[in-house]
Design a protein around this motif. Structure first.
Motif, mmCIF file in Angstrom:
data_model
loop_
_atom_site.group_PDB
_atom_site.id
_atom_site.type_symbol
_atom_site.label_atom_id
_atom_site.label_comp_id
_atom_site.label_asym_id
_atom_site.label_seq_id
_atom_site.Cartn_x
_atom_site.Cartn_y
_atom_site.Cartn_z
ATOM 1 N N ALA A 104 0.860 -1.188 0.000
ATOM 2 C CA ALA A 104 0.000 0.000 0.000
ATOM 3 C C ALA A 104 0.896 1.237 0.000
ATOM 4 N N GLY A 105 0.279 2.377 -0.239
ATOM 5 C CA GLY A 105 1.020 3.634 -0.275
ATOM 6 C C GLY A 105 1.715 3.955 1.035
ATOM 7 N N ALA A 106 2.752 4.753 0.943
ATOM 8 C CA ALA A 106 3.535 5.118 2.131
ATOM 9 C C ALA A 106 2.892 6.289 2.860
ATOM 10 N N VAL A 107 2.961 6.231 4.187
ATOM 11 C CA VAL A 107 2.537 7.324 5.052
ATOM 12 C C VAL A 107 3.656 7.586 6.044
ATOM 13 N N SER A 108 3.602 8.728 6.696
ATOM 14 C CA SER A 108 4.632 9.089 7.658
ATOM 15 C C SER A 108 3.977 9.466 8.982
ATOM 16 N N PHE A 109 4.545 8.994 10.083
ATOM 17 C CA PHE A 109 4.090 9.378 11.407
ATOM 18 C C PHE A 109 5.324 9.598 12.274
ATOM 19 N N THR A 110 5.140 10.084 13.487
ATOM 20 C CA THR A 110 6.284 10.280 14.374
ATOM 21 C C THR A 110 6.147 9.400 15.605
ATOM 22 N N PHE A 111 7.287 8.947 16.096
ATOM 23 C CA PHE A 111 7.366 8.201 17.351
ATOM 24 C C PHE A 111 8.374 8.915 18.228
ATOM 25 N N ASP A 112 7.908 9.462 19.336
ATOM 26 C CA ASP A 112 8.751 10.277 20.219
ATOM 27 C C ASP A 112 9.468 11.371 19.441
ATOM 28 N N LEU A 126 1.104 6.185 23.659
ATOM 29 C CA LEU A 126 0.144 7.288 23.724
ATOM 30 C C LEU A 126 -0.141 7.819 22.326
ATOM 31 N N VAL A 127 -1.429 7.931 21.986
ATOM 32 C CA VAL A 127 -1.884 8.546 20.747
ATOM 33 C C VAL A 127 -2.995 9.505 21.148
ATOM 34 N N ASP A 128 -2.860 10.758 20.793
ATOM 35 C CA ASP A 128 -3.826 11.784 21.216
ATOM 36 C C ASP A 128 -3.999 11.789 22.730
ATOM 37 N N GLN A 129 -2.892 11.619 23.445
ATOM 38 C CA GLN A 129 -2.833 11.612 24.912
ATOM 39 C C GLN A 129 -3.644 10.485 25.542
ATOM 40 N N VAL A 138 -1.755 3.045 11.496
ATOM 41 C CA VAL A 138 -1.027 4.289 11.243
ATOM 42 C C VAL A 138 -1.857 5.223 10.378
ATOM 43 N N GLY A 139 -1.552 6.489 10.496
ATOM 44 C CA GLY A 139 -2.166 7.502 9.657
ATOM 45 C C GLY A 139 -1.132 8.570 9.383
ATOM 46 N N ASP A 140 -1.228 9.189 8.245
ATOM 47 C CA ASP A 140 -0.265 10.223 7.893
ATOM 48 C C ASP A 140 -0.332 11.351 8.924
ATOM 49 N N GLY A 141 0.800 11.671 9.534
ATOM 50 C CA GLY A 141 0.872 12.745 10.515
ATOM 51 C C GLY A 141 0.547 12.325 11.936
ATOM 52 N N LEU A 142 0.255 11.045 12.166
ATOM 53 C CA LEU A 142 -0.050 10.559 13.507
ATOM 54 C C LEU A 142 1.152 10.791 14.429
ATOM 55 N N ALA A 143 0.898 11.251 15.649
ATOM 56 C CA ALA A 143 1.959 11.454 16.638
ATOM 57 C C ALA A 143 1.810 10.396 17.727
ATOM 58 N N VAL A 144 2.839 9.558 17.875
ATOM 59 C CA VAL A 144 2.830 8.452 18.825
ATOM 60 C C VAL A 144 3.968 8.680 19.814
ATOM 61 N N PHE A 145 3.702 8.404 21.095
ATOM 62 C CA PHE A 145 4.712 8.607 22.135
ATOM 63 C C PHE A 145 4.836 7.357 22.990
ATOM 64 N N SER A 146 6.065 7.052 23.394
ATOM 65 C CA SER A 146 6.311 5.925 24.288
ATOM 66 C C SER A 146 5.875 6.302 25.697
ATOM 67 N N LEU A 147 5.733 5.297 26.534
ATOM 68 C CA LEU A 147 5.415 5.522 27.935
ATOM 69 C C LEU A 147 6.636 5.279 28.808
ATOM 70 N N GLY A 148 7.814 5.356 28.204
ATOM 71 C CA GLY A 148 9.046 5.123 28.945
ATOM 72 C C GLY A 148 9.568 6.387 29.595
ATOM 73 N N LYS A 149 10.018 6.233 30.833
ATOM 74 C CA LYS A 149 10.590 7.379 31.548
ATOM 75 C C LYS A 149 11.807 7.940 30.831
ATOM 76 N N SER A 150 12.649 7.047 30.326
ATOM 77 C CA SER A 150 13.885 7.504 29.689
ATOM 78 C C SER A 150 13.632 8.276 28.398
#
Length: 100
Positions: free
Chosen positions: A15-23, A72-75, A85-97
């Motif tokens: 399928a087509g490529a999308v871009s998201f962020t992780f941390d 975390l996605v949308d807090q 995944v979705g284009d522009g999705l912002a994903v965050f880890s739950l790691g302290k470090s």
């Protein structure tokens, strides 16, 4: 007797490529792919710290039962193996470090 199957990976149509962020770091994925599969393909295996001992956690069951891959996605906490995944999705880890 085992029959060897010729390599047919060149015939796979993705399928087509999308871009998201992780941390805050960009990750490329394919439409319809889960966050976890895209992160694993990108070499990311650390997603959070265990609440009791602080040990590193990542994908385990890959079907939404164990909650080891929560991010975390949308807090909101979600299983990365169930989040598409979705284009522009912002994903965050739950790691302290990751947030120090």
């Amino acid at each position: 007797m085992i029959r060897l199957v010729p390599d047919q990976s060149s015939l796979i149509s993705r399928a087509g490529a999308v871009s998201f962020t992780f941390d805050g770091q960009p990750v490329t994925a394919h439409e319809g792919e889960t966050v976890l599969s895209a992160l694993i393909r990108a070499g990311v295996t650390y997603l959070r710290d265990a609440p009791v001992d602080g040990g590193a956690r990542g994908g385990f069951c890959c079907m939404g039962l164990c909650q080891e891959c929560v991010v975390l996605v949308d807090q909101q906490p979600v299983e990365s193996c169930r989040q598409v995944v979705g284009d522009g999705l912002a994903v965050f880890s739950l790691g302290k470090s990751a947030h120090d």
